[in-house]
Design an enzyme around this catalytic site. Structure first.
Site, PDB file in Angstrom:
ATOM      1  N   ASP A  19       4.431   2.797  15.370  1.00 41.95           N
ATOM      2  CA  ASP A  19       4.915   3.606  14.244  1.00 41.95           C
ATOM      3  C   ASP A  19       4.185   4.952  14.184  1.00 41.95           C
ATOM      4  O   ASP A  19       3.046   5.071  14.645  1.00 41.95           O
ATOM      5  CB  ASP A  19       4.677   2.813  12.949  1.00 41.95           C
ATOM      6  CG  ASP A  19       5.485   3.369  11.786  1.00 41.95           C
ATOM      7  OD1 ASP A  19       6.366   4.216  12.010  1.00 41.95           O
ATOM      8  OD2 ASP A  19       5.228   2.946  10.640  1.00 41.95           O
ATOM      9  N   GLY A  22       7.371  10.100  14.185  1.00 46.25           N
ATOM     10  CA  GLY A  22       7.997  11.157  13.388  1.00 46.25           C
ATOM     11  C   GLY A  22       6.954  11.974  12.644  1.00 46.25           C
ATOM     12  O   GLY A  22       6.974  13.213  12.684  1.00 46.25           O
ATOM     13  N   ARG A  23       6.022  11.294  11.960  1.00 46.03           N
ATOM     14  CA  ARG A  23       4.990  12.009  11.198  1.00 46.03           C
ATOM     15  C   ARG A  23       4.093  12.825  12.119  1.00 46.03           C
ATOM     16  O   ARG A  23       3.670  13.931  11.804  1.00 46.03           O
ATOM     17  CB  ARG A  23       4.160  11.013  10.381  1.00 46.03           C
ATOM     18  CG  ARG A  23       4.768  10.706   9.027  1.00 46.03           C
ATOM     19  CD  ARG A  23       4.179   9.486   8.422  1.00 46.03           C
ATOM     20  NE  ARG A  23       4.655   8.285   9.097  1.00 46.03           N
ATOM     21  CZ  ARG A  23       4.083   7.090   8.967  1.00 46.03           C
ATOM     22  NH1 ARG A  23       3.012   6.954   8.215  1.00 46.03           N
ATOM     23  NH2 ARG A  23       4.589   6.052   9.580  1.00 46.03           N
ATOM     24  N   ARG A  32      11.285  15.457  15.338  1.00 45.68           N
ATOM     25  CA  ARG A  32      10.867  14.056  15.463  1.00 45.68           C
ATOM     26  C   ARG A  32      10.956  13.544  16.898  1.00 45.68           C
ATOM     27  O   ARG A  32      10.133  12.743  17.348  1.00 45.68           O
ATOM     28  CB  ARG A  32      11.728  13.178  14.550  1.00 45.68           C
ATOM     29  CG  ARG A  32      11.568  13.476  13.065  1.00 45.68           C
ATOM     30  CD  ARG A  32      12.547  12.641  12.248  1.00 45.68           C
ATOM     31  NE  ARG A  32      12.384  11.229  12.508  1.00 45.68           N
ATOM     32  CZ  ARG A  32      11.433  10.460  11.950  1.00 45.68           C
ATOM     33  NH1 ARG A  32      10.585  10.992  11.096  1.00 45.68           N
ATOM     34  NH2 ARG A  32      11.357   9.184  12.242  1.00 45.68           N
ATOM     35  N   HIS A  36       8.740  11.050  19.599  1.00 42.12           N
ATOM     36  CA  HIS A  36       9.186   9.883  20.366  1.00 42.12           C
ATOM     37  C   HIS A  36       8.884  10.063  21.866  1.00 42.12           C
ATOM     38  O   HIS A  36       8.505   9.114  22.552  1.00 42.12           O
ATOM     39  CB  HIS A  36      10.683   9.640  20.154  1.00 42.12           C
ATOM     40  CG  HIS A  36      11.030   9.253  18.740  1.00 42.12           C
ATOM     41  ND1 HIS A  36      10.324   8.308  18.031  1.00 42.12           N
ATOM     42  CD2 HIS A  36      12.010   9.685  17.894  1.00 42.12           C
ATOM     43  CE1 HIS A  36      10.847   8.171  16.817  1.00 42.12           C
ATOM     44  NE2 HIS A  36      11.863   9.008  16.712  1.00 42.12           N
ATOM     45  N   GLU A  66      17.516  -1.886  11.965  1.00 45.29           N
ATOM     46  CA  GLU A  66      17.664  -0.966  10.822  1.00 45.29           C
ATOM     47  C   GLU A  66      17.615   0.504  11.271  1.00 45.29           C
ATOM     48  O   GLU A  66      17.983   1.403  10.513  1.00 45.29           O
ATOM     49  CB  GLU A  66      16.547  -1.195   9.788  1.00 45.29           C
ATOM     50  CG  GLU A  66      16.689  -2.494   8.987  1.00 45.29           C
ATOM     51  CD  GLU A  66      16.383  -3.749   9.795  1.00 45.29           C
ATOM     52  OE1 GLU A  66      15.451  -3.712  10.626  1.00 45.29           O
ATOM     53  OE2 GLU A  66      17.084  -4.755   9.626  1.00 45.29           O
ATOM     54  N   TRP A  68      19.437   2.176  13.154  1.00 44.93           N
ATOM     55  CA  TRP A  68      20.733   2.861  13.259  1.00 44.93           C
ATOM     56  C   TRP A  68      20.978   3.775  12.061  1.00 44.93           C
ATOM     57  O   TRP A  68      21.839   4.643  12.097  1.00 44.93           O
ATOM     58  CB  TRP A  68      21.880   1.842  13.338  1.00 44.93           C
ATOM     59  CG  TRP A  68      21.826   0.944  14.530  1.00 44.93           C
ATOM     60  CD1 TRP A  68      21.442  -0.359  14.541  1.00 44.93           C
ATOM     61  CD2 TRP A  68      22.178   1.271  15.888  1.00 44.93           C
ATOM     62  NE1 TRP A  68      21.518  -0.864  15.826  1.00 44.93           N
ATOM     63  CE2 TRP A  68      21.967   0.112  16.667  1.00 44.93           C
ATOM     64  CE3 TRP A  68      22.636   2.425  16.535  1.00 44.93           C
ATOM     65  CZ2 TRP A  68      22.203   0.067  18.037  1.00 44.93           C
ATOM     66  CZ3 TRP A  68      22.874   2.384  17.903  1.00 44.93           C
ATOM     67  CH2 TRP A  68      22.652   1.211  18.635  1.00 44.93           C
ATOM     68  N   LEU A 130       1.774  -8.383  34.453  1.00 47.81           N
ATOM     69  CA  LEU A 130       1.952  -8.119  33.017  1.00 47.81           C
ATOM     70  C   LEU A 130       3.412  -8.389  32.653  1.00 47.81           C
ATOM     71  O   LEU A 130       4.315  -7.991  33.374  1.00 47.81           O
ATOM     72  CB  LEU A 130       1.617  -6.657  32.683  1.00 47.81           C
ATOM     73  CG  LEU A 130       1.895  -6.263  31.226  1.00 47.81           C
ATOM     74  CD1 LEU A 130       0.896  -6.927  30.276  1.00 47.81           C
ATOM     75  CD2 LEU A 130       1.841  -4.743  31.032  1.00 47.81           C
ATOM     76  N   GLU A 206      -2.712 -12.961  14.418  1.00 44.84           N
ATOM     77  CA  GLU A 206      -3.662 -12.110  13.695  1.00 44.84           C
ATOM     78  C   GLU A 206      -3.031 -10.716  13.603  1.00 44.84           C
ATOM     79  O   GLU A 206      -2.263 -10.322  14.490  1.00 44.84           O
ATOM     80  CB  GLU A 206      -4.981 -12.024  14.477  1.00 44.84           C
ATOM     81  CG  GLU A 206      -5.657 -13.358  14.693  1.00 44.84           C
ATOM     82  CD  GLU A 206      -6.227 -13.944  13.412  1.00 44.84           C
ATOM     83  OE1 GLU A 206      -6.795 -13.171  12.616  1.00 44.84           O
ATOM     84  OE2 GLU A 206      -6.069 -15.156  13.174  1.00 44.84           O
TER      85      GLU A 206
HETATM   86  C1  FPP Z   1       8.596   4.466  14.810  1.00 47.85           C
HETATM   87  O1  FPP Z   1       8.052   5.709  14.419  1.00 47.85           O
HETATM   88  C2  FPP Z   1       9.017   4.549  16.181  1.00 47.85           C
HETATM   89  C3  FPP Z   1      10.278   4.280  16.618  1.00 47.85           C
HETATM   90  C4  FPP Z   1      11.377   3.863  15.720  1.00 47.85           C
HETATM   91  C5  FPP Z   1      10.626   4.457  18.030  1.00 47.85           C
HETATM   92  C6  FPP Z   1       9.643   3.920  19.026  1.00 47.85           C
HETATM   93  C7  FPP Z   1       9.966   4.524  20.297  1.00 47.85           C
HETATM   94  C8  FPP Z   1       9.098   5.023  21.190  1.00 47.85           C
HETATM   95  C9  FPP Z   1       7.636   4.910  21.097  1.00 47.85           C
HETATM   96  C10 FPP Z   1       9.689   5.761  22.300  1.00 47.85           C
HETATM   97  C11 FPP Z   1       9.586   5.199  23.633  1.00 47.85           C
HETATM   98  C12 FPP Z   1       9.786   3.771  23.855  1.00 47.85           C
HETATM   99  C13 FPP Z   1       9.989   3.279  25.092  1.00 47.85           C
HETATM  100  C14 FPP Z   1      10.090   1.828  25.263  1.00 47.85           C
HETATM  101  C15 FPP Z   1      10.119   4.127  26.258  1.00 47.85           C
HETATM  102  P1  FPP Z   1       8.817   6.566  13.335  1.00 47.85           P
HETATM  103  O2  FPP Z   1       9.776   7.449  14.017  1.00 47.85           O
HETATM  104  O3  FPP Z   1       9.436   5.658  12.321  1.00 47.85           O
HETATM  105  O4  FPP Z   1       7.650   7.369  12.708  1.00 47.85           O
HETATM  106  P2  FPP Z   1       7.526   7.866  11.204  1.00 47.85           P
HETATM  107  O5  FPP Z   1       7.362   6.625  10.360  1.00 47.85           O
HETATM  108  O6  FPP Z   1       6.298   8.699  11.221  1.00 47.85           O
HETATM  109  O7  FPP Z   1       8.754   8.626  10.872  1.00 47.85           O
END
Ligand code: FPP
Length: 241
Positions: A19, A22-23, A32, A36, A66, A68, A130, A206
């Site tokens: 997570d 975006g921030r 954003r 990613h 969610e 989407w 892995l 955990e």
């Molecule tokens: C949540 O952060 C992150 C996601 C919904 C996307 C996760 C995807 C990646 C890390 C990209 C690459 C993945 C692979 C497997 C190549 P957020 O966007 O909700 O962040 P925020 O809460 O700060 O808005």
């Protein structure tokens, strides 16, 4: 005198809620999707580091059922990122002995992405160093509902008897049927919720919550979380002898 047990408890299976992309981007005035993209770079580093840290199973939450609800631009950008990751990393992952699998409902995903997912699963099926599992269009409740439907259909066909459905069978029928339960679930970015991730499988996991946003999460921070985990007392509902 009995020998002192000096074996260190390390997690076999680590699951991560990545997570904060975006921030991380917004705080720098960037779109954003840049977050990613940086997040995808982090995935590469963490995957590389896991075997040397003793982690045999790594499961990462890339797109929830969610997600989407986000803008079309962000959803398409993420889907493109997943396809690109598979295309660009397939060879390297295979050479490093990584077995790559996916969990989640593939039905609504684009056909090309699904073919790439099937292809890399097949290509890396023999690898053991892995086990990397990527959750795409995944939600714990959705997984449980799909599994309940599959079990009900099998019972209606007469393939299984309703009275043989128990915890062990349900576990085997989930998307994660071939994986051990996660020992440790990590969420980055300071949020302290589990957002529909591995609900059944994490019953005795955990948890670790770190304020670090995913694009800043390093193998060094993972190593220090694992060191903290090694000190934890896991009792699985029992009491100490
Ligand atoms: C949540 O952060 C992150 C996601 C919904 C996307 C996760 C995807 C990646 C890390 C990209 C690459 C993945 C692979 C497997 C190549 P957020 O966007 O909700 O962040 P925020 O809460 O700060 O808005």
């Amino acid at each position: 005198m009995a020998a002192k047990d000096i074996s260190v408890q390390m997690p076999v299976h680590v699951a991560i809620i990545m997570d904060g992309n975006g921030r991380w981007a917004r705080s720098r005035g960037w779109p954003r999707l840049v977050g990613h993209r940086r997040g995808a770079e982090r995935v590469k580093q963490i995957v590389k580091a896991c075997p040397d840290l003793g982690v045999r199973y790594l499961t990462i939450y890339a797109f929830s059922t969610e997600n989407w609800k986000r803008s079309t631009e962000e959803v398409l950008g993420l889907m493109t990122l997943f396809s690109r990751y598979i295309e660009r990393e397939a060879e390297g992952l295979n050479a490093e002995g990584v077995r790559m699998r996916f969990i989640g409902d593939r039905g609504p995903l684009d056909g090309r992405l699904r073919r790439l997912m099937d292809g890399i699963e097949e290509r890396t099926a023999g690898n053991e160093r892995l086990n990397l599992t990527v959750a795409i269009n995944y939600g714990g409740r959705n997984e449980l509902a799909r599994t309940a439907r599959a079990l009900a259909a099998a019972a209606a066909r007469g393939d299984i008897r309703p009275d043989e459905i128990n915890e062990e069978m349900l576990s085997r029928w989930l998307d994660t049927g071939d994986l051990p339960d996660p020992d440790l679930v990590i969420r980055t970015s300071g949020e302290t919720r589990i957002s529909n991730y591995l609900l059944w499988q994490s019953a005795y996991a955990e948890y670790e919550f770190t304020p670090t946003h995913w694009p800043d999460f390093t193998p060094e921070e993972l190593a220090s979380i694992l060191a903290r985990y090694s000190m934890r007392d896991r009792r699985f509902g029992s009491v100490k002898a």
